[in-house]
Write an enzyme that holds these catalytic residues in place. Structure first.
Site: not given
Length: 389
Positions: A49, A53, A75, A237, A272-273
Site C-alpha cells: 500500500s 499502484y 518500509e 518484461y 514511473v515507479t
C-alpha cells in the site's frame, strides 16, 4: 526531533534519502485527483500500500468511496544517518488523510510474505473491520522468504530463450544518455525463483488465510495488479522472467475463480515507479510514451478500477478475463508512434524525441523531490512516526 536539509543524493535512479515534506505533498496531490462519491461502508485490505499502484489504489479507494481498511507494506524507519524510505513518509500522510476523512485505516509495516504478518493483519481485520470486501494485491519485491520452507527466493531481470539487447535511458549529471544494455538469459532455476517471488502463490495464501478465519464478506472480490506493456519492452518484461511470474499471477486468478473466489488480475498502464525504473528499457519507453501521448496517472487508473470493483461501472475484461486499464497505452496508433520514436532515437536527439526531463523529475518525485510548493533549502523533520494502530 531531528530536522535537516535533505538533498537528492544517489546513484542512477536510486536515492539514499527521501524528503518527508515532498512525500506528504505527493499524497495530497494524488487525493486531489479524486472526485468523492457517496460512500456505502466497504472494507479493503491492500497488500503493498505504500508505493506505485498500491498507494494509488489505497488513496483512490479511501478518497472516492470512503473505504475503511488495512494496508501492508515493508518500509525502513529513519536512522541517525538516513531518512526513512519514501513509502514510510507516504504512509504517514495517507493515515493523516484517512483520519481527516473520518475513515478507519490501519497500516502494518512488515514482510507481507510472512505468516506472522498475515496473522497480525487478520487479527486487525477481525477486530476493526469484521471482514473484507476487497483485497488488492500489489507486491513488487526483489526476494521472498517462504515461511513454510524457510527457503529464500531471488527474482531475476532476465530474458527467456535467448540473450537480448535493448536501448535504455540513463542520466549523467542530469543529462540523458542513450545506452545499449545486454540482457542475459535466465536459467530454469532463475525463472522458477522469480515466479516464487512475484507470482501468485503469496496472493493465494492471503485468500486462504482470510477464508480460514471466515473474513470474506458476501460479494468479496480480489484483484492482483499486473502489467503487459509494449512489444518494445516484451523481451525483458512480458516475455522475460518477470513475464513468467505475471503469467503465474494470472493463472492464480483463474484457479481462485474455479475455487469460487471472485478474482481477477488488473492490467495497469505504464507508470514511473520505483520498481519499473530499475528495468532496462522501461525508462526510455515511458519517456517516449509520455512524449507521444501522455500517461493516465496511477490514480486515474485506480479510480477506474474501484468503479469496476464496486459495481459503479461495468467490468472491462479481455478474452482472458483480465481487467484492462491499459487500453489507452496499447492502441495501434500510439504504439506505432512510440516505435517510430524508439527506432529513431540516438544520443544526439534523445532529449527531443523523448520526455527525458519529465522522466528524471518523475523519478525524483518518487523520493519526494521536485514537488511544487516544497522548500528544499529549509530544514525538515525526518523523524516521522509510523501511524499508530
Amino acid at each position: 526531533m531531528s530536522e535537516r536539509v535533505i538533498k537528492p543524493v544517489g546513484r542512477g535512479f536510486l536515492f539514499l534519502d527521501s524528503h518527508p515534506a515532498g512525500c506528504a505533498r505527493i499524497v495530497r496531490e494524488m487525493s486531489g485527483q479524486v472526485e468523492q462519491r457517496t460512500p456505502e461502508r466497504r472494507t479493503a485490505l491492500v497488500v503493498g500500500s505504500s508505493s506505485g499502484y498500491g498507494l494509488a489504489t489505497t488513496i483512490a479507494g479511501l478518497a472516492r468511496y470512503g473505504i475503511d481498511g488495512v494496508g501492508v507494506s515493508f518500509e525502513k524507519a529513519p536512522t541517525a544517518r538516513r531518512t526513512a524510505t519514501a513509502g514510510w513518509y507516504r504512509t504517514a500522510e495517507t493515515a493523516a488523510l484517512a483520519a481527516e476523512l473520518g475513515r478507519s485505516w490501519t497500516f502494518i509495516n512488515a514482510d507481507a510474505f510472512a505468516d506472522t504478518t498475515k496473522d497480525e493483519v487478520l487479527d486487525l481485520v477481525a477486530e476493526q473491520l469484521g471482514g473484507i470486501d476487497h483485497l488488492i494485491y500489489s507486491v513488487a519485491a526483489p526476494r521472498r522468504v517462504d515461511p513454510r520452507s524457510g527457503e529464500t527466493y531471488q527474482s531475476a531481470l532476465k530474458a527467456i530463450g535467448g540473450a537480448h539487447t535493448t536501448k535504455s535511458l540513463a542520466f549523467d549529471d542530469g543529462e540523458p544518455v542513450l545506452q545499449e544494455v545486454g540482457i542475459d538469459v535466465a536459467t530454469d532455476d532463475e525463472i522458477a525463483q522469480t515466479v516464487k517471488v512475484m507470482g501468485g502463490e503469496d496472493w493465494a495464501r492471503w485468500i486462504t488465510a482470510l477464508q480460514e478465519r471466515d473474513l470474506l464478506k458476501p460479494g468479496f472480490n480480489t484483484v492482483a495488479l499486473t502489467y503487459i506493456g509494449s512489444e518494445l519492452t516484451g523481451p525483458i518484461y512480458r516475455r522475460g522472467s518477470i513475464g513468467a511470474a505475471k503469467a503465474d499471477l494470472e493463472q492464480t486468478a483463474l484457479t481462485l475463480a474455479k475455487d469460487g473466489v471472485t478474482a481477477w488480475t488488473s492490467v495497469n498502464g505504464a507508470a514511473v515507479t520505483q520498481a519499473s525504473s530499475a528495468i532496462p528499457g522501461i525508462g526510455l519507453y515511458v519517456s517516449l510514451l509520455h512524449k507521444v501521448r501522455g500517461l493516465e496517472t496511477p490514480v486515474q487508473q485506480s479510480i477506474a478500477l474501484w468503479d469496476q470493483l464496486t459495481g459503479e461501472a461495468p467490468l472491462d475484461l479481455d478474452d482472458d478475463g483480465r481487467i484492462r486499464l491499459d487500453r489507452w497505452e496499447l492502441t495501434d496508433d500510439v504504439q506505432s508512434a512510440v516505435r517510430a520514436q524508439w527506432e529513431s532515437a540516438t544520443q544526439d536527439n534523445i532529449a527531443e524525441v523523448a520526455d527525458t526531463t519529465w522522466f528524471l523529475s518523475e523519478v525524483r518525485r518518487l523520493y519526494g523531490f521536485d514537488v511544487a510548493g516544497v522548500d528544499y533549502e529549509a530544514e525538515t523533520e525526518v523523524d516521522v512516526a509510523w501511524p499508530d494502530h
